[in-house]
Enzyme design. Sequence first.
Site, PDB file in Angstrom:
ATOM      1  N   ASN A   9      -6.558 -30.602  34.385  1.00 28.91           N
ATOM      2  CA  ASN A   9      -7.563 -31.556  33.906  1.00 28.91           C
ATOM      3  C   ASN A   9      -8.908 -31.088  34.459  1.00 28.91           C
ATOM      4  O   ASN A   9      -9.174 -31.235  35.646  1.00 28.91           O
ATOM      5  CB  ASN A   9      -7.217 -32.967  34.405  1.00 28.91           C
ATOM      6  N   LYS A  11     -11.785 -32.256  33.865  1.00 30.55           N
ATOM      7  CA  LYS A  11     -12.775 -33.342  34.038  1.00 30.55           C
ATOM      8  C   LYS A  11     -14.132 -32.911  33.472  1.00 30.55           C
ATOM      9  O   LYS A  11     -14.166 -32.228  32.452  1.00 30.55           O
ATOM     10  CB  LYS A  11     -12.826 -33.748  35.518  1.00 30.55           C
ATOM     11  N   HIS A  96      -6.575 -42.123  32.472  1.00 30.56           N
ATOM     12  CA  HIS A  96      -6.808 -41.465  33.761  1.00 30.56           C
ATOM     13  C   HIS A  96      -7.499 -42.457  34.694  1.00 30.56           C
ATOM     14  O   HIS A  96      -8.282 -43.296  34.247  1.00 30.56           O
ATOM     15  CB  HIS A  96      -7.671 -40.212  33.562  1.00 30.56           C
ATOM     16  N   GLU A  98      -9.961 -42.231  36.528  1.00 28.57           N
ATOM     17  CA  GLU A  98     -11.427 -42.263  36.400  1.00 28.57           C
ATOM     18  C   GLU A  98     -11.840 -43.046  35.158  1.00 28.57           C
ATOM     19  O   GLU A  98     -12.875 -43.729  35.159  1.00 28.57           O
ATOM     20  CB  GLU A  98     -11.977 -40.826  36.395  1.00 28.57           C
ATOM     21  N   GLU A 167      -0.407 -40.576  39.207  1.00 23.56           N
ATOM     22  CA  GLU A 167      -1.496 -40.082  40.052  1.00 23.56           C
ATOM     23  C   GLU A 167      -1.980 -41.228  40.946  1.00 23.56           C
ATOM     24  O   GLU A 167      -2.759 -42.075  40.498  1.00 23.56           O
ATOM     25  CB  GLU A 167      -2.673 -39.621  39.186  1.00 23.56           C
ATOM     26  N   GLY A 173      -8.592 -36.011  44.445  1.00 20.08           N
ATOM     27  CA  GLY A 173      -9.811 -35.395  44.965  1.00 20.08           C
ATOM     28  C   GLY A 173     -10.058 -35.665  46.440  1.00 20.08           C
ATOM     29  O   GLY A 173     -11.158 -35.447  46.939  1.00 20.08           O
ATOM     30  N   SER A 211      -4.541 -34.077  44.384  1.00 16.34           N
ATOM     31  CA  SER A 211      -4.691 -33.048  45.413  1.00 16.34           C
ATOM     32  C   SER A 211      -3.553 -32.018  45.413  1.00 16.34           C
ATOM     33  O   SER A 211      -3.114 -31.574  46.471  1.00 16.34           O
ATOM     34  CB  SER A 211      -4.852 -33.690  46.802  1.00 16.34           C
TER      35      SER A 211
END
Length: 250
Positions: A9, A11, A96, A98, A167, A173, A211
């Site tokens: 991904n 992003k 996702h 985000e 996730e 991250g 991660s």
Amino acid sequence: MRPLIFAANWKMHLGPEGARRFLHSFLERHEALPDRETWFFPSAVALETVARLTGDRPAIRTGAQNVYWEPKGAFTGELSVGMAREAGAQAGLVGHSERRHVFGETDQETGRKVRALLESDLTPMLCVGEKIEQREAGETLGVVQRQLSALDGLGRDALAQIVIAYEPVWAIGTGKTATPEDAAEVHAAIRDWFTERGVSPETTRVLYGGSVKPDNIHALISQPEIDGVLVGGASLDPASWSEIVRVTLD
Ligand code: 13P
């Protein structure tokens, strides 16, 4: 056995030129292995480039990071499933963290996006996962089940097309990873959710994300419950992404 999925991904990184350079370097060192597929979720403007440059490699697939459920119209800034497909997408990422936590996407919206993708024969990859306070309050499985309820009403054949990416939000991250055992527990619960709805446990694919790096991929992918990974940061460097996708299984 369904193939393992190693999904990148990207992003909001790599436009068409960055994607071209990445692939030039990655494909040079990439060797397809029979037990796995590599998926790329590039930015919308790089979709076509990635699909074109990988089109002759059947074990590489391209997907959109986000889609809108309406086929066309006055929806400034949105990408329809048809447009993504025309640019070469075979899959779409939905929900996702985000999208959920930065852009306020709801379970109802993720449900509509999944349905729109299925209607156009694109594979939906639905992301689920809890925040740190939810994990600490022992709510992980409840949160994940609520996010899966976006799929309520879909029949067994439709559910069998969907890939889930677990996730945990606190692992994205941050350099923190769920232990392989913790991840496997959530994966097993997700698989049970699908089994209860008539999907064979061997059919359901559940990926882990958060991660993932060259130094932890082996421990994660060695868990029988983990059918692949969805990778952000470490998928942006051709060398580390190559290392991840060619990890040796025991
Ligand atoms: P990182 O691998 O950078 O933690 O990102 C995970 C992710 O959000 C993939 O979708």
